[in-house]
Every structure is written in C-alpha cells, then in structure tokens.
Design a protein around this motif. Structure first.
Motif, mmCIF file in Angstrom:
data_model
loop_
_atom_site.group_PDB
_atom_site.id
_atom_site.type_symbol
_atom_site.label_atom_id
_atom_site.label_comp_id
_atom_site.label_asym_id
_atom_site.label_seq_id
_atom_site.Cartn_x
_atom_site.Cartn_y
_atom_site.Cartn_z
ATOM 1 N N UNK A 81 0.829 -1.210 0.000
ATOM 2 C CA UNK A 81 0.000 0.000 0.000
ATOM 3 C C UNK A 81 0.861 1.257 0.000
ATOM 4 N N UNK A 82 1.934 1.246 0.790
ATOM 5 C CA UNK A 82 2.815 2.411 0.864
ATOM 6 C C UNK A 82 3.462 2.696 -0.491
ATOM 7 N N UNK A 83 3.913 1.657 -1.175
ATOM 8 C CA UNK A 83 4.556 1.831 -2.475
ATOM 9 C C UNK A 83 3.567 2.373 -3.511
ATOM 10 N N UNK A 84 2.377 1.812 -3.547
ATOM 11 C CA UNK A 84 1.380 2.258 -4.526
ATOM 12 C C UNK A 84 1.002 3.714 -4.307
ATOM 13 N N UNK A 85 0.867 4.107 -3.062
ATOM 14 C CA UNK A 85 0.531 5.504 -2.766
ATOM 15 C C UNK A 85 1.703 6.434 -3.082
ATOM 16 N N UNK A 86 2.921 5.944 -2.869
ATOM 17 C CA UNK A 86 4.109 6.728 -3.206
ATOM 18 C C UNK A 86 4.225 6.920 -4.711
ATOM 19 N N UNK A 87 3.849 5.897 -5.469
ATOM 20 C CA UNK A 87 4.000 5.925 -6.924
ATOM 21 C C UNK A 87 3.108 6.949 -7.610
ATOM 22 N N UNK A 88 2.054 7.399 -6.955
ATOM 23 C CA UNK A 88 1.125 8.336 -7.592
ATOM 24 C C UNK A 88 1.849 9.578 -8.088
ATOM 25 N N UNK A 89 2.751 10.122 -7.279
ATOM 26 C CA UNK A 89 3.441 11.358 -7.667
ATOM 27 C C UNK A 89 4.944 11.283 -7.408
ATOM 28 N N UNK A 90 5.517 10.089 -7.437
ATOM 29 C CA UNK A 90 6.950 9.934 -7.151
ATOM 30 C C UNK A 90 7.797 10.466 -8.305
ATOM 31 N N UNK A 91 8.977 11.015 -7.943
ATOM 32 C CA UNK A 91 9.914 11.424 -8.988
ATOM 33 C C UNK A 91 10.550 10.181 -9.608
ATOM 34 N N UNK A 92 11.264 10.375 -10.705
ATOM 35 C CA UNK A 92 11.722 9.253 -11.526
ATOM 36 C C UNK A 92 12.497 8.195 -10.745
ATOM 37 N N UNK A 93 13.534 8.620 -10.011
ATOM 38 C CA UNK A 93 14.364 7.655 -9.294
ATOM 39 C C UNK A 93 13.578 6.841 -8.289
ATOM 40 N N UNK A 94 12.750 7.521 -7.483
ATOM 41 C CA UNK A 94 11.956 6.828 -6.478
ATOM 42 C C UNK A 94 10.906 5.947 -7.152
ATOM 43 N N UNK A 95 10.374 6.407 -8.268
ATOM 44 C CA UNK A 95 9.382 5.622 -8.999
ATOM 45 C C UNK A 95 9.989 4.303 -9.477
ATOM 46 N N UNK A 96 11.178 4.345 -10.013
ATOM 47 C CA UNK A 96 11.844 3.132 -10.498
ATOM 48 C C UNK A 96 12.126 2.164 -9.354
ATOM 49 N N UNK A 97 12.592 2.723 -8.225
ATOM 50 C CA UNK A 97 12.885 1.845 -7.084
ATOM 51 C C UNK A 97 11.604 1.224 -6.516
ATOM 52 N N UNK A 98 10.557 2.034 -6.398
ATOM 53 C CA UNK A 98 9.296 1.521 -5.851
ATOM 54 C C UNK A 98 8.707 0.436 -6.746
ATOM 55 N N UNK A 99 8.742 0.633 -8.053
ATOM 56 C CA UNK A 99 8.241 -0.379 -8.983
ATOM 57 C C UNK A 99 9.096 -1.640 -8.940
ATOM 58 N N UNK A 100 10.407 -1.453 -8.779
ATOM 59 C CA UNK A 100 11.300 -2.609 -8.683
ATOM 60 C C UNK A 100 10.996 -3.455 -7.458
#
Length: 443
Positions: free
Chosen positions: A307-326
């Motif tokens: 849940x934390x990752x999905x909520x972070x992904x909504x507006x995450x910057x590129x680097x954090x987005x890649x790490x969260x998806x990974x």
C-alpha cells in the motif's frame, strides 16, 4: 593580448574606485601586486610557486590542471612539473600585512591550511590502527574527528585519504569496536561511521570489514535506535554494502532481526530524501537478490509496504518511482504480494499510467508486475484484466511492440495482449483519467 588588456582595464577600474572612495573620505587599503592571484587579482589564500617560477593561488592552479590544462596561465608555456611548491615567504608577508591592518577589519590570517600530504595521512591512519588494537575508544574517536576535519577541508584532501586506504582502516576500526558492547562503544562507532560516509565508495577490502556480522548488527542497531544523523549514515553504509557483488552480505542482512522493519520505517516515516532512497535501494536488493525472497516478501506485505509503495508511486519522482516499482515487482513474485495488490484500488491505475510515462526501466517493471498479476488472476470474470482494459492498457501495449525494449518485456507484452484480447468484447475502453476521479486513497 586579450588577458593583458583585461588586466589593464581591471586595474584602471580599481584605481577609479579607490580615487572615488578617497574623495568621499573613505579608507581603502590597496593589495600589493605580489599578494594577488595574477588572473583574478584577488588576495591569494594559499600561494604556491610552479616550475615557471611564478606564484599563483593553489586552488586556481589545481582547478586548471584537473580540467586538463597543463600550461602556464597568461603565457601558455608548458609546465615542466605539476607539483606546486608552497611559497612561505609570500605567505608570511600576507599574514604580516593582515596583522598590521587588523584595525581596519582585516582578518588576522586569511590563509588556508596547506593540503594534507600522504605522509601525514598514513601517520594518522597508523595511529588509528594502534588505538584499535589497544581498544582505546577515546583515542580512536579523537583521531577520527581529525580525519573528518581534514577530509572535509577540500576535495583534494579527501582524495588523499581515500587513495591511502582510509576507507579500509575506518571500516576495520568500526568492525573492531562493534565486537564489544554497542552501548559502551556507541560514541566512537558513530564517529567512525560518520567519517566512513565521506570515503564512499568503498573498495572490496573495506566492504569486507564493514560487512562482518558484528558490524552489520551494529548498523541495524543504529538504524533502529539512533538519532536522525546516525540512522542516515547507517542506511547509507548498508546501501554501500548491498551494492557490492557479495551475495553473502545480502543474505545475512535479510535474516537479521529488525533489519526489514527498520528499513521499512525509513520509507514510511522519512527523515530525508537521501535516506529514503538508500532504504528503498537496500530493500530492492534484498527482495530481488536474497535466497529468502518469499519470506522477505511476506514480511514486507504484512508491514504494509504494498500500500505504501502504490501511494508513493502516484506522484513519485523518476528515481523513487523506479525503485518503488522494482520492489513491487519483487514482492509480486509471492502469492501474498499479489493478493495484496489485487485488493488495492490503486494497483491497476498506477501500473497502467506508468507505462511509457516515466522511463524505460519504469515501463519494464510496470509490464512485469502487470504480467504477474494478470497471469495469476483467479477470478473467472477476469477482474484485473477488465480493469486494465478499461484504463487503456491494450493501446499502450500495442504501442510498446513498436518501440525498442528488452526481449523479456516484449514477451510479457505479447502474452498480456492475448490475455486482454479475450475480454475486449465485454467492455469498451474509456478515458483512463476518468478512473482516477473516484479512487479512495488512504492519504
């Protein structure tokens, strides 16, 4: 000619300013020509003499040589030697003049300390080794504070410490003091860790010392109980370790009690962007490289990371987005991870939106997660497949087949298209933005 003309103009401007100030009754002290850096005309802070016999400011000369310029400024003569020699006579004259004019607000000594030498560095590191052998906490701490002060003085001094093995010496010292009581040695361990972060990246020998069981237990202890600075330095050290090629370190770290919880907390309750990124990198390495992936995935799911990752992904910057998806991709290898993703309202909207929107890597992770969720769909009505269709996934996947991407991604795309095609007659695709309006989020 251009430089000479510029110097004459600058000198004329200085003279005009001095004359104007004198007419207004203000006192201006002239800097003797020998005390100025020839190009900028500023007072030299660290005068050195080159093989040409001309005196320059050390920092300016080092900037030139680091940029690949090995000729004498102004004349373009080739330098026979790149080793600058301290000009103690000019240094003393500048300091004496500052003392004479201190009543005008001139600082007594504007001179910078000369660069640290390899001999000085080796002597300090040798003393740290001796202090470690004697288990002299206070003596070691005092020496490490000195290392931090010198290494922070300039980039040149930092390089001198790094090239002379400071990373290995400090890592070994951390390992030695971590073998005893953490509480008793907390002060010296914290100081060593702080100095170590200056020496990153570490070499293999240094990582060997820092990657010992006792040292990693101490890092987890810092991560769980320390103040903000200590926790930040601890997670930076862990990131340095897991990015090495030593699989043993990742496996042992993943099994250590409290490690996963402490790393998760840095993402849930961030203390600074650097620590958050480092923590997500460590978790990614654990979830994708550890031999206990299923166990770690279950633990992370129970903590609420999906849940934390999905909520972070909504507006995450590129680097954090890649790490969260990974990380999410790794978690979805487990049944528990997929079940949690199925239940979350943001899963499909976020994953479809990130395709072709952030980066190639983010697209690859998004496709991989979609493939795992759709392939393992158990509902007969094709719940996630229908939702993906509604969000416009089919069109994006068709477009992906036309662009350059890894073979594995294209295989997943082809299989996803087959799965989605079975349900296309059940629902018309709508504008994916419409599906974001009524989503209920926990933040």
């Amino acid at each position: 000619m251009i430089i000479s003309s510029w110097r004459r103009k600058r000198a004329a401007v200085l003279s005009e300013k001095e004359q104007q100030r004198n007419e207004n009754g203000e006192m201006e002290l002239m800097i003797p020509r020998d005390f100025r850096y020839p190009i900028s005309q500023d007072l030299m802070k660290d005068p050195v003499t080159l093989s040409t016999g001309i005196t320059f400011d050390r920092q300016n000369i080092e900037n030139c040589t680091e940029a690949g310029n090995f000729t004498r400024p102004l004349t373009n003569q080739a330098l026979r030697s790149l080793e600058p020699i301290p000009n103690h006579m000019i240094r003393k004259k500048i300091q004496d003049r500052c003392v004479e004019n201190r009543s005008y607000g001139i600082e007594r000594s504007p001179m910078s300390r000369g660069p640290v030498s390899s001999m000085e560095v080796l002597e300090i590191l040798s003393k740290i080794n001796v202090a470690c052998k004697k288990r002299d906490r206070e003596g070691c701490r005092f020496l490490v504070v000195g290392v931090k002060s010198l290494a922070n003085e300039s980039e040149r001094d930092k390089r001198c410490f790094v090239t002379n093995g400071a990373g290995s010496v400090l890592s070994e010292a951390f390992n030695v003091f971590s073998m005893a009581s953490f509480d008793e040695n907390a002060v010296v361990l914290e100081e060593i860790l702080s100095a170590l972060t200056i020496m990153f990246p570490l070499d293999g020998e240094a990582k060997g010392f820092l990657g010992s069981v006792s040292a990693m237990h101490c890092l987890i202890w810092f991560l769980s109980t320390g103040d903000l600075s200590r926790r930040r330095n601890a997670v930076l050290a862990l990131r340095e370790l897991v990015l090495s090629s030593d699989q043993r370190i990742v496996d042992e770290l993943s099994e250590m009690e409290g490690a996963t919880e402490a790393l998760f907390k840095l993402i849930k309750d961030p203390i600074c962007p650097t620590a958050t990124k480092a923590s997500s990198t460590v978790i990614y390495q654990i979830i994708t490289s550890s031999s206990t992936t299923e166990k770690q995935a279950a633990k992370l799911v129970n903590l609420g990371l999906v849940s934390l990752l999905l909520e972070t992904l909504v507006e995450a910057e590129r680097g954090m987005c890649e790490r969260a998806l990974g990380i999410l991709d790794g978690i979805c290898n487990s049944k528990e991870g997929r079940e949690m993703a199925y239940k979350h309202a943001l899963s499909m909207p976020v994953l479809v939106k990130k395709i072709l929107r952030v980066s190639n890597l983010a697209t690859e992770f998004s496709i991989s997660i979609l493939w795992k969720l759709c392939k393992n769909e158990q509902r007969e009505d094709g719940g996630v497949l229908l939702e993906a269709l509604q969000l416009g996934a089919f069109q994006k996947l068709l477009l992906l087949l036309q662009v350059d991407c890894p073979d594995k991604t294209k295989e997943n795309v082809s299989e996803l298209l087959k799965l989605l095609n079975r349900h296309r007659n059940k629902m018309e695709c709508v504008d994916p933005m419409d599906n974001w309006k009524d989503l209920k989020r926990s933040f």
